[in-house]
Design a protein around this motif. Structure first.
Motif, PDB file in Angstrom:
ATOM      1  N   GLY A   1      -6.223   6.843   1.687  1.00 49.66           N
ATOM      2  CA  GLY A   1      -7.083   8.006   1.483  1.00 49.66           C
ATOM      3  C   GLY A   1      -6.441   9.104   0.680  1.00 49.66           C
ATOM      4  O   GLY A   1      -6.738  10.288   0.874  1.00 49.66           O
ATOM      5  N   VAL A   2      -5.545   8.750  -0.257  1.00 51.09           N
ATOM      6  CA  VAL A   2      -4.917   9.752  -1.126  1.00 51.09           C
ATOM      7  C   VAL A   2      -5.263   9.520  -2.592  1.00 51.09           C
ATOM      8  O   VAL A   2      -4.647  10.109  -3.476  1.00 51.09           O
ATOM      9  CB  VAL A   2      -3.378   9.777  -0.942  1.00 51.09           C
ATOM     10  CG1 VAL A   2      -3.020  10.305   0.425  1.00 51.09           C
ATOM     11  CG2 VAL A   2      -2.770   8.393  -1.176  1.00 51.09           C
ATOM     12  N   ALA A   3      -6.255   8.665  -2.844  1.00 49.92           N
ATOM     13  CA  ALA A   3      -6.719   8.437  -4.205  1.00 49.92           C
ATOM     14  C   ALA A   3      -7.870   9.396  -4.500  1.00 49.92           C
ATOM     15  O   ALA A   3      -8.808   9.496  -3.700  1.00 49.92           O
ATOM     16  CB  ALA A   3      -7.176   6.991  -4.390  1.00 49.92           C
ATOM     17  N   PRO A   4      -7.833  10.131  -5.617  1.00 49.39           N
ATOM     18  CA  PRO A   4      -8.913  11.075  -5.926  1.00 49.39           C
ATOM     19  C   PRO A   4     -10.211  10.356  -6.245  1.00 49.39           C
ATOM     20  O   PRO A   4     -10.231   9.385  -6.994  1.00 49.39           O
ATOM     21  CB  PRO A   4      -8.374  11.828  -7.154  1.00 49.39           C
ATOM     22  CG  PRO A   4      -7.413  10.877  -7.789  1.00 49.39           C
ATOM     23  CD  PRO A   4      -6.798  10.090  -6.668  1.00 49.39           C
ATOM     24  N   MET A   5     -11.307  10.823  -5.660  1.00 48.39           N
ATOM     25  CA  MET A   5     -12.616  10.246  -5.891  1.00 48.39           C
ATOM     26  C   MET A   5     -13.375  11.063  -6.941  1.00 48.39           C
ATOM     27  O   MET A   5     -13.392  12.298  -6.895  1.00 48.39           O
ATOM     28  CB  MET A   5     -13.427  10.231  -4.590  1.00 48.39           C
ATOM     29  CG  MET A   5     -12.814   9.408  -3.473  1.00 48.39           C
ATOM     30  SD  MET A   5     -12.823   7.636  -3.805  1.00 48.39           S
ATOM     31  CE  MET A   5     -11.056   7.327  -3.957  1.00 48.39           C
ATOM     32  N   SER A   6     -14.003  10.371  -7.896  1.00 51.39           N
ATOM     33  CA  SER A   6     -14.760  11.048  -8.944  1.00 51.39           C
ATOM     34  C   SER A   6     -16.045  11.651  -8.379  1.00 51.39           C
ATOM     35  O   SER A   6     -16.604  11.155  -7.400  1.00 51.39           O
ATOM     36  CB  SER A   6     -15.103  10.063 -10.066  1.00 51.39           C
ATOM     37  OG  SER A   6     -13.932   9.526 -10.631  1.00 51.39           O
ATOM     38  N   HIS A   7     -16.503  12.712  -9.046  1.00 55.21           N
ATOM     39  CA  HIS A   7     -17.780  13.335  -8.680  1.00 55.21           C
ATOM     40  C   HIS A   7     -18.458  13.770  -9.982  1.00 55.21           C
ATOM     41  O   HIS A   7     -18.587  14.961 -10.284  1.00 55.21           O
ATOM     42  CB  HIS A   7     -17.549  14.532  -7.754  1.00 55.21           C
ATOM     43  CG  HIS A   7     -18.817  15.146  -7.237  1.00 55.21           C
ATOM     44  ND1 HIS A   7     -19.688  14.465  -6.402  1.00 55.21           N
ATOM     45  CD2 HIS A   7     -19.380  16.357  -7.448  1.00 55.21           C
ATOM     46  CE1 HIS A   7     -20.715  15.239  -6.112  1.00 55.21           C
ATOM     47  NE2 HIS A   7     -20.560  16.391  -6.747  1.00 55.21           N
TER      48      HIS A   7
ATOM     49  N   MET B   1       2.084  12.988  -2.531  1.00 57.66           N
ATOM     50  CA  MET B   1       1.911  11.999  -1.462  1.00 57.66           C
ATOM     51  C   MET B   1       1.538  10.643  -2.043  1.00 57.66           C
ATOM     52  O   MET B   1       2.075   9.598  -1.641  1.00 57.66           O
ATOM     53  CB  MET B   1       0.843  12.464  -0.485  1.00 57.66           C
ATOM     54  CG  MET B   1       1.222  13.701   0.309  1.00 57.66           C
ATOM     55  SD  MET B   1      -0.206  14.550   1.060  1.00 57.66           S
ATOM     56  CE  MET B   1      -0.890  13.255   2.107  1.00 57.66           C
ATOM     57  N   ARG B   2       0.597  10.659  -3.006  1.00 61.25           N
ATOM     58  CA  ARG B   2       0.149   9.413  -3.622  1.00 61.25           C
ATOM     59  C   ARG B   2       1.286   8.748  -4.389  1.00 61.25           C
ATOM     60  O   ARG B   2       1.495   7.527  -4.288  1.00 61.25           O
ATOM     61  CB  ARG B   2      -1.028   9.704  -4.550  1.00 61.25           C
ATOM     62  CG  ARG B   2      -1.595   8.458  -5.221  1.00 61.25           C
ATOM     63  CD  ARG B   2      -2.921   8.763  -5.885  1.00 61.25           C
ATOM     64  NE  ARG B   2      -2.835   9.799  -6.912  1.00 61.25           N
ATOM     65  CZ  ARG B   2      -3.292  11.043  -6.784  1.00 61.25           C
ATOM     66  NH1 ARG B   2      -3.861  11.429  -5.657  1.00 61.25           N
ATOM     67  NH2 ARG B   2      -3.177  11.908  -7.764  1.00 61.25           N
ATOM     68  N   LYS B   3       2.052   9.531  -5.130  1.00 62.17           N
ATOM     69  CA  LYS B   3       3.155   8.972  -5.916  1.00 62.17           C
ATOM     70  C   LYS B   3       4.213   8.365  -5.010  1.00 62.17           C
ATOM     71  O   LYS B   3       4.727   7.267  -5.274  1.00 62.17           O
ATOM     72  CB  LYS B   3       3.775  10.065  -6.798  1.00 62.17           C
ATOM     73  CG  LYS B   3       4.815   9.540  -7.790  1.00 62.17           C
ATOM     74  CD  LYS B   3       5.286  10.625  -8.725  1.00 62.17           C
ATOM     75  CE  LYS B   3       6.208  10.079  -9.803  1.00 62.17           C
ATOM     76  NZ  LYS B   3       5.499   9.185 -10.741  1.00 62.17           N
ATOM     77  N   MET B   4       4.542   9.066  -3.929  1.00 67.02           N
ATOM     78  CA  MET B   4       5.531   8.532  -2.989  1.00 67.02           C
ATOM     79  C   MET B   4       5.059   7.216  -2.392  1.00 67.02           C
ATOM     80  O   MET B   4       5.836   6.257  -2.280  1.00 67.02           O
ATOM     81  CB  MET B   4       5.789   9.556  -1.877  1.00 67.02           C
ATOM     82  CG  MET B   4       6.507  10.811  -2.327  1.00 67.02           C
ATOM     83  SD  MET B   4       6.744  12.006  -0.978  1.00 67.02           S
ATOM     84  CE  MET B   4       7.889  11.110   0.073  1.00 67.02           C
ATOM     85  N   LEU B   5       3.786   7.156  -2.019  1.00 66.62           N
ATOM     86  CA  LEU B   5       3.245   5.936  -1.420  1.00 66.62           C
ATOM     87  C   LEU B   5       3.274   4.776  -2.407  1.00 66.62           C
ATOM     88  O   LEU B   5       3.658   3.649  -2.043  1.00 66.62           O
ATOM     89  CB  LEU B   5       1.814   6.195  -0.949  1.00 66.62           C
ATOM     90  CG  LEU B   5       1.102   5.036  -0.246  1.00 66.62           C
ATOM     91  CD1 LEU B   5       1.838   4.637   1.030  1.00 66.62           C
ATOM     92  CD2 LEU B   5      -0.342   5.412   0.077  1.00 66.62           C
ATOM     93  N   VAL B   6       2.899   5.040  -3.650  1.00 68.74           N
ATOM     94  CA  VAL B   6       2.889   3.985  -4.664  1.00 68.74           C
ATOM     95  C   VAL B   6       4.313   3.482  -4.937  1.00 68.74           C
ATOM     96  O   VAL B   6       4.550   2.280  -5.082  1.00 68.74           O
ATOM     97  CB  VAL B   6       2.228   4.504  -5.956  1.00 68.74           C
ATOM     98  CG1 VAL B   6       2.432   3.510  -7.110  1.00 68.74           C
ATOM     99  CG2 VAL B   6       0.736   4.741  -5.734  1.00 68.74           C
ATOM    100  N   ILE B   7       5.273   4.411  -4.990  1.00 67.27           N
ATOM    101  CA  ILE B   7       6.670   4.020  -5.217  1.00 67.27           C
ATOM    102  C   ILE B   7       7.181   3.177  -4.055  1.00 67.27           C
ATOM    103  O   ILE B   7       7.811   2.126  -4.250  1.00 67.27           O
ATOM    104  CB  ILE B   7       7.555   5.272  -5.407  1.00 67.27           C
ATOM    105  CG1 ILE B   7       7.230   5.957  -6.738  1.00 67.27           C
ATOM    106  CG2 ILE B   7       9.034   4.888  -5.368  1.00 67.27           C
ATOM    107  CD1 ILE B   7       7.935   7.301  -6.915  1.00 67.27           C
ATOM    108  N   LEU B   8       6.919   3.615  -2.829  1.00 67.02           N
ATOM    109  CA  LEU B   8       7.369   2.865  -1.658  1.00 67.02           C
ATOM    110  C   LEU B   8       6.703   1.489  -1.596  1.00 67.02           C
ATOM    111  O   LEU B   8       7.335   0.497  -1.228  1.00 67.02           O
ATOM    112  CB  LEU B   8       7.076   3.650  -0.383  1.00 67.02           C
ATOM    113  CG  LEU B   8       7.912   4.914  -0.173  1.00 67.02           C
ATOM    114  CD1 LEU B   8       7.378   5.718   0.994  1.00 67.02           C
ATOM    115  CD2 LEU B   8       9.378   4.552   0.043  1.00 67.02           C
ATOM    116  N   ASN B   9       5.439   1.443  -1.959  1.00 63.87           N
ATOM    117  CA  ASN B   9       4.724   0.161  -1.984  1.00 63.87           C
ATOM    118  C   ASN B   9       5.392  -0.812  -2.944  1.00 63.87           C
ATOM    119  O   ASN B   9       5.589  -1.995  -2.629  1.00 63.87           O
ATOM    120  CB  ASN B   9       3.270   0.393  -2.388  1.00 63.87           C
ATOM    121  CG  ASN B   9       2.432  -0.868  -2.308  1.00 63.87           C
ATOM    122  OD1 ASN B   9       2.231  -1.427  -1.246  1.00 63.87           O
ATOM    123  ND2 ASN B   9       1.952  -1.326  -3.464  1.00 63.87           N
ATOM    124  N   ALA B  10       5.759  -0.309  -4.125  1.00 68.76           N
ATOM    125  CA  ALA B  10       6.416  -1.160  -5.123  1.00 68.76           C
ATOM    126  C   ALA B  10       7.797  -1.610  -4.651  1.00 68.76           C
ATOM    127  O   ALA B  10       8.198  -2.762  -4.867  1.00 68.76           O
ATOM    128  CB  ALA B  10       6.522  -0.415  -6.447  1.00 68.76           C
TER     129      ALA B  10
END
Length: 304
Positions: A219-225, A283-292
């Motif tokens: 839930g840290v991905a930006p949603m378009s509007h 938060m999103r960048k940290m999660l993506v880095i940790l995922n990788a």
């Protein structure tokens, strides 16, 4: 092919299909066995269960082990879909039908069962969080009391809760130390034992799906509007609140101790991003880095 939805309560399971078939069984092993036979006669690409505070866990594990394609849906997302389909009334049977419609319309991430050590770790993480909440309440209670004797009694409760929080923290650290594959999570400053424990026990998908998918799941991905030429403000919603809470704390710590994350945050602020927006991006960048990093440590491919 039919979609199938299961509305879960403490004592029963209400099952519905997208073409209107229904079943009601007890939320226990006997009911699971009856449900298994019923489902085998009605093949489905997805069987969607709504997250209901843990009551769904036993049937999820049973159906997954039996080979059924089960997924767990976010409750808010399921309700919004039901409203979008014109379903304003709310009953267990109607909720099951709405979940069946979701199974037909939306491709959801497959359920990833927890390993026994993850389940144990999650229980300790949950217990520690509950003790911290109880400690906050106890301190507020003491602040409202003027009587000296009563304050001493309440202080004894506070001391007991603080001891429990410390003991649980130590036991969580011991459990983490027994899982060498989690060492990679320590590679980023700001990701302490509490964050590691939450990621390990509440996000078993870490390292198994893409960075974009993991950000959306949490839930840290930006949603378009957007509409026509109008470009609305992006926002986040849904996902796993437990993980976002610890990611926020980790992000604030990383801003102080992790140069790469600090520079990223400063660049966003220099481009005019609001502080709250920049923190979410961190938060999103940290999660993506940790995922990788977890993916690379496991040397496992990420599904497309």
């Amino acid at each position: 092919m039919n979609g199938i939805g299961i509305d879960v309560s403490k004592r029963r399971l209400d099952v519905g299909t997208s073409d209107g078939q229904t079943l009601q069984v007890s939320n226990d092993p006997a009911g699971f066995a009856e449900l298994d036979l019923w489902l085998r006669e009605r093949p489905s690409n997805q069987i969607v269960l709504e997250a209901t505070g843990g009551y769904e866990q036993p049937v999820l594990d049973f159906l997954h082990k039996a080979g059924h394609p089960v997924v767990r849906a976010n409750a808010l997302r399921a309700r919004k879909l039901a409203q979008g389909l014109g379903q304003r009334a709310k009953t267990d049977r109607l909720d099951a039908y709405a979940l069946a419609q979701m199974a037909t319309l939306v491709k959801l991430p497959a359920y990833q069962p927890l390993e026994p050590w993850q389940q144990k770790l999650r229980e300790f993480v949950r217990a520690r969080r509950q003790m911290i909440q109880a400690l906050a309440v106890a301190r507020q209670q003491q602040e409202m009391v003027g009587d000296r004797e009563l304050r001493r009694l309440l202080q004894a409760n506070i001391t007991h809760l603080k001891t429990l929080v410390k003991r649980l923290g130590n036991q969580i650290a011991e459990q983490l130390a027994q899982q060498p594959q989690l060492t990679v999570l320590k590679s980023m400053k700001g990701v302490g034992p509490v964050v590691q424990a939450v990621l390990a026990s509440y996000l078993p998908e870490l390292g198994h799906i893409s960075g974009k998918a993991i950000a959306s799941l949490v839930g840290v991905a930006p949603m378009s509007h957007d509409s026509g030429t109008m470009r609305g403000k992006r926002s986040i919603h849904g996902g796993r609140a437990e993980i976002r809470q610890v990611l926020y704390m980790a992000g604030m710590s990383a801003l102080q101790h992790e140069p790469r994350i600090r520079d990223f945050y400063r660049s966003l602020r220099a481009r005019g991003k609001e502080a709250k927006v920049a923190i979410v991006a961190v938060m999103r960048k940290m999660l993506v880095i940790l995922n990788a990093r977890v993916r690379d440590a496991q040397s496992g491919p990420i599904p497309a």
